[in-house]
Scaffold this motif. Structure first.
Motif, PDB file in Angstrom:
ATOM      1  N   ASP A 234       0.830  -1.199   0.000  1.00 15.31           N
ATOM      2  CA  ASP A 234       0.000   0.000   0.000  1.00 15.31           C
ATOM      3  C   ASP A 234       0.870   1.257   0.000  1.00 15.31           C
ATOM      4  OD1 ASP A 234      -2.542   1.507   0.305  1.00 15.31           O
ATOM      5  OD2 ASP A 234      -1.729   1.953   2.293  1.00 15.31           O
ATOM      6  N   ARG A 235       1.865   1.300   0.879  1.00 18.32           N
ATOM      7  CA  ARG A 235       2.747   2.473   0.963  1.00 18.32           C
ATOM      8  C   ARG A 235       3.502   2.679  -0.345  1.00 18.32           C
ATOM      9  NH1 ARG A 235       0.884   5.626   3.143  1.00 18.32           N
ATOM     10  NH2 ARG A 235       2.440   6.846   2.100  1.00 18.32           N
ATOM     11  N   LEU A 236       4.035   1.588  -0.899  1.00 12.72           N
ATOM     12  CA  LEU A 236       4.792   1.686  -2.147  1.00 12.72           C
ATOM     13  C   LEU A 236       3.922   2.235  -3.274  1.00 12.72           C
ATOM     14  CD1 LEU A 236       7.360   1.119  -3.815  1.00 12.72           C
ATOM     15  CD2 LEU A 236       6.439  -1.184  -4.223  1.00 12.72           C
ATOM     16  N   THR A 237       2.726   1.710  -3.433  1.00 16.04           N
ATOM     17  CA  THR A 237       1.864   2.174  -4.523  1.00 16.04           C
ATOM     18  C   THR A 237       1.412   3.619  -4.324  1.00 16.04           C
ATOM     19  OG1 THR A 237      -0.083   1.163  -3.469  1.00 16.04           O
ATOM     20  CG2 THR A 237       1.063  -0.148  -5.155  1.00 16.04           C
ATOM     21  N   LYS A 238       1.175   4.006  -3.084  1.00 17.44           N
ATOM     22  CA  LYS A 238       0.804   5.405  -2.826  1.00 17.44           C
ATOM     23  C   LYS A 238       1.977   6.337  -3.124  1.00 17.44           C
ATOM     24  CE  LYS A 238      -2.798   4.530   0.607  1.00 17.44           C
ATOM     25  NZ  LYS A 238      -3.107   4.513   2.036  1.00 17.44           N
ATOM     26  N   ASP A 239       3.189   5.931  -2.765  1.00 18.00           N
ATOM     27  CA  ASP A 239       4.373   6.743  -3.079  1.00 18.00           C
ATOM     28  C   ASP A 239       4.582   6.840  -4.591  1.00 18.00           C
ATOM     29  OD1 ASP A 239       4.814   7.173  -0.383  1.00 18.00           O
ATOM     30  OD2 ASP A 239       6.413   5.674  -0.210  1.00 18.00           O
ATOM     31  N   LEU A 240       4.376   5.722  -5.301  1.00 17.19           N
ATOM     32  CA  LEU A 240       4.498   5.744  -6.762  1.00 17.19           C
ATOM     33  C   LEU A 240       3.432   6.639  -7.388  1.00 17.19           C
ATOM     34  CD1 LEU A 240       5.289   1.980  -7.462  1.00 17.19           C
ATOM     35  CD2 LEU A 240       6.826   3.943  -7.828  1.00 17.19           C
ATOM     36  N   ALA A 241       2.227   6.589  -6.837  1.00 15.13           N
ATOM     37  CA  ALA A 241       1.149   7.454  -7.351  1.00 15.13           C
ATOM     38  C   ALA A 241       1.510   8.921  -7.149  1.00 15.13           C
ATOM     39  CB  ALA A 241      -0.171   7.119  -6.656  1.00 15.13           C
ATOM     40  N   LYS A 242       2.045   9.258  -5.980  1.00 11.94           N
ATOM     41  CA  LYS A 242       2.447  10.649  -5.737  1.00 11.94           C
ATOM     42  C   LYS A 242       3.534  11.079  -6.716  1.00 11.94           C
ATOM     43  CE  LYS A 242       1.244  11.023  -0.888  1.00 11.94           C
ATOM     44  NZ  LYS A 242       1.671  11.218   0.488  1.00 11.94           N
ATOM     45  N   GLU A 243       4.464  10.183  -6.970  1.00 14.09           N
ATOM     46  CA  GLU A 243       5.600  10.511  -7.839  1.00 14.09           C
ATOM     47  C   GLU A 243       5.193  10.601  -9.315  1.00 14.09           C
ATOM     48  OE1 GLU A 243       9.824   8.454  -9.172  1.00 14.09           O
ATOM     49  OE2 GLU A 243       8.949   7.941  -7.224  1.00 14.09           O
ATOM     50  N   HIS A 244       4.328   9.713  -9.780  1.00 14.96           N
ATOM     51  CA  HIS A 244       4.050   9.617 -11.215  1.00 14.96           C
ATOM     52  C   HIS A 244       2.677  10.152 -11.657  1.00 14.96           C
ATOM     53  CE1 HIS A 244       7.700   7.338 -11.950  1.00 14.96           C
ATOM     54  NE2 HIS A 244       7.409   6.604 -10.888  1.00 14.96           N
ATOM     55  N   LEU A 245       1.759  10.359 -10.722  1.00 10.09           N
ATOM     56  CA  LEU A 245       0.413  10.777 -11.118  1.00 10.09           C
ATOM     57  C   LEU A 245       0.005  12.156 -10.621  1.00 10.09           C
ATOM     58  CD1 LEU A 245      -1.445   7.400 -10.385  1.00 10.09           C
ATOM     59  CD2 LEU A 245      -0.691   8.260 -12.621  1.00 10.09           C
ATOM     60  N   LYS A 246       0.631  12.629  -9.540  1.00 11.47           N
ATOM     61  CA  LYS A 246       0.232  13.901  -8.945  1.00 11.47           C
ATOM     62  C   LYS A 246       0.443  15.041  -9.946  1.00 11.47           C
ATOM     63  CE  LYS A 246       0.669  16.589  -4.734  1.00 11.47           C
ATOM     64  NZ  LYS A 246       1.300  16.673  -3.407  1.00 11.47           N
ATOM     65  N   ASP A 247      -0.564  15.906 -10.043  1.00 14.04           N
ATOM     66  CA  ASP A 247      -0.536  17.075 -10.931  1.00 14.04           C
ATOM     67  C   ASP A 247      -0.393  16.690 -12.401  1.00 14.04           C
ATOM     68  OD1 ASP A 247      -0.724  18.778  -8.691  1.00 14.04           O
ATOM     69  OD2 ASP A 247       1.453  18.713  -8.412  1.00 14.04           O
ATOM     70  N   LYS A 248      -0.888  15.504 -12.769  1.00 12.96           N
ATOM     71  CA  LYS A 248      -0.827  15.064 -14.167  1.00 12.96           C
ATOM     72  C   LYS A 248      -2.199  14.568 -14.596  1.00 12.96           C
ATOM     73  CE  LYS A 248       4.015  13.978 -13.944  1.00 12.96           C
ATOM     74  NZ  LYS A 248       4.985  13.006 -13.615  1.00 12.96           N
ATOM     75  N   GLN A 249      -2.391  14.460 -15.894  1.00 13.09           N
ATOM     76  CA  GLN A 249      -3.621  13.917 -16.448  1.00 13.09           C
ATOM     77  C   GLN A 249      -3.761  12.450 -16.062  1.00 13.09           C
ATOM     78  OE1 GLN A 249      -5.494  16.522 -17.266  1.00 13.09           O
ATOM     79  NE2 GLN A 249      -6.023  15.695 -19.268  1.00 13.09           N
ATOM     80  N   ALA A 250      -4.984  11.984 -15.997  1.00 11.96           N
ATOM     81  CA  ALA A 250      -5.238  10.572 -15.708  1.00 11.96           C
ATOM     82  C   ALA A 250      -4.642   9.707 -16.817  1.00 11.96           C
ATOM     83  CB  ALA A 250      -6.726  10.318 -15.583  1.00 11.96           C
ATOM     84  N   ILE A 251      -4.142   8.540 -16.422  1.00 16.97           N
ATOM     85  CA  ILE A 251      -3.634   7.553 -17.374  1.00 16.97           C
ATOM     86  C   ILE A 251      -4.694   6.467 -17.480  1.00 16.97           C
ATOM     87  CG2 ILE A 251      -1.817   5.868 -17.828  1.00 16.97           C
ATOM     88  CD1 ILE A 251       0.014   7.587 -16.016  1.00 16.97           C
ATOM     89  N   THR A 252      -5.059   6.093 -18.706  1.00 15.36           N
ATOM     90  CA  THR A 252      -6.111   5.094 -18.876  1.00 15.36           C
ATOM     91  C   THR A 252      -5.587   3.872 -19.612  1.00 15.36           C
ATOM     92  OG1 THR A 252      -6.923   5.994 -20.959  1.00 15.36           O
ATOM     93  CG2 THR A 252      -7.860   6.906 -18.942  1.00 15.36           C
ATOM     94  N   TYR A 253      -6.202   2.734 -19.301  1.00 11.35           N
ATOM     95  CA  TYR A 253      -5.868   1.465 -19.935  1.00 11.35           C
ATOM     96  C   TYR A 253      -7.149   0.744 -20.314  1.00 11.35           C
ATOM     97  CZ  TYR A 253      -1.299   2.317 -17.826  1.00 11.35           C
ATOM     98  OH  TYR A 253      -0.109   2.878 -17.454  1.00 11.35           O
ATOM     99  N   LEU A 254      -7.048  -0.150 -21.287  1.00 13.16           N
ATOM    100  CA  LEU A 254      -8.174  -0.986 -21.714  1.00 13.16           C
ATOM    101  C   LEU A 254      -9.399  -0.135 -22.060  1.00 13.16           C
ATOM    102  CD1 LEU A 254      -7.795  -3.826 -19.059  1.00 13.16           C
ATOM    103  CD2 LEU A 254      -7.016  -3.873 -21.441  1.00 13.16           C
ATOM    104  N   ASN A 255      -9.172   0.838 -22.950  1.00 16.09           N
ATOM    105  CA  ASN A 255     -10.255   1.708 -23.423  1.00 16.09           C
ATOM    106  C   ASN A 255     -10.954   2.413 -22.261  1.00 16.09           C
ATOM    107  OD1 ASN A 255     -11.663   2.903 -25.504  1.00 16.09           O
ATOM    108  ND2 ASN A 255     -13.219   1.304 -25.585  1.00 16.09           N
ATOM    109  N   ASP A 256     -10.178   2.931 -21.325  1.00 16.56           N
ATOM    110  CA  ASP A 256     -10.638   3.691 -20.157  1.00 16.56           C
ATOM    111  C   ASP A 256     -11.389   2.844 -19.125  1.00 16.56           C
ATOM    112  OD1 ASP A 256     -10.608   6.088 -18.684  1.00 16.56           O
ATOM    113  OD2 ASP A 256     -12.635   6.577 -19.323  1.00 16.56           O
ATOM    114  N   THR A 257     -11.202   1.528 -19.168  1.00 23.50           N
ATOM    115  CA  THR A 257     -11.788   0.669 -18.138  1.00 23.50           C
ATOM    116  C   THR A 257     -11.025   0.831 -16.836  1.00 23.50           C
ATOM    117  OG1 THR A 257     -12.464  -0.902 -19.827  1.00 23.50           O
ATOM    118  CG2 THR A 257     -12.406  -1.717 -17.563  1.00 23.50           C
ATOM    119  N   VAL A 258      -9.703   0.948 -16.937  1.00 26.48           N
ATOM    120  CA  VAL A 258      -8.839   1.186 -15.775  1.00 26.48           C
ATOM    121  C   VAL A 258      -8.274   2.591 -15.912  1.00 26.48           C
ATOM    122  CG1 VAL A 258      -6.748   0.467 -14.558  1.00 26.48           C
ATOM    123  CG2 VAL A 258      -8.220  -1.256 -15.648  1.00 26.48           C
ATOM    124  N   ARG A 259      -8.453   3.368 -14.883  1.00 22.77           N
ATOM    125  CA  ARG A 259      -7.977   4.758 -14.891  1.00 22.77           C
ATOM    126  C   ARG A 259      -7.113   4.996 -13.654  1.00 22.77           C
ATOM    127  NH1 ARG A 259     -12.706   8.961 -15.134  1.00 22.77           N
ATOM    128  NH2 ARG A 259     -13.008   7.944 -17.147  1.00 22.77           N
TER     129      ARG A 259
END
Length: 174
Positions: free
Chosen positions: A21-46
């Motif tokens: 949980d901690r690792l994924t939250k840290d990765l989210a802060k590093e790679h997703l914060k202040d950026k557009q959403a990243i989508t996969y599988l025709n926006d099924t996973v965002r």
């Protein structure tokens, strides 16, 4: 299985789930914060970074800070402490799947409480699933742990350590 083996298994699972949980939250802060959403599988996973100060689906987001702290941090922490004590005291009567399920619930709860206490009530959420406009709320690995653990507890509610089984050579002769 001996009690100390079950304690080690429970604690190891908890540390692994909280660490994930901690690792994924840290990765989210590093790679997703202040950026557009990243989508996969025709926006099924965002993947979309959000900080949530409320409970599930931001319920209680507008509570005063002190009330939020007690209601969403201290009260759940007390419940989790009770769950931990109950689990350690009753490990001998529990089967492996029930222990695993409790470890999931405990770890998910602790994962989100760490965020609430360390980051001033802000829990990092970053996953969203759906098709078109039918979508889940934004969630994290701790939320997945709690959900999977509750489902596991429902499935393995009667999971006992020594569930007797009868083999064909133990059946009485006709």
């Amino acid at each position: 299985m001996k009690k100390w083996t079950k304690i080690v298994m429970f604690c190891t699972c908890c540390l692994a789930f909280i660490g994930c949980d901690r690792l994924t939250k840290d990765l989210a802060k590093e790679h997703l914060k202040d950026k557009q959403a990243i989508t996969y599988l025709n926006d099924t996973v965002r993947l979309q970074y959000v900080e949530n100060t409320g409970a599930a689906l931001s319920l209680g987001d507008d509570l005063p800070k002190a009330v939020s702290f007690w209601l969403l941090s201290i009260l759940p922490l007390a419940v989790l402490l009770g769950l931990f004590i109950y689990t350690i005291k009753n490990l001998q009567q529990m089967g492996t799947m029930k222990i695993f399920s409790i470890a999931l619930v405990f770890s998910g709860g602790v994962g989100n409480i760490i965020d609430r206490i360390v980051f001033d009530r802000h829990v990092t959420d970053f996953m969203n699933l759906g098709i078109g406009n039918i979508r889940t709320g934004i969630f994290n690995v701790a939320d997945i742990c709690v959900t999977a653990g509750v489902i596991g507890l429902l499935l393995f509610f009667n999971d006992k350590r020594n569930t007797p089984t009868i083999t064909s050579n133990e059946l009485p002769a006709p």
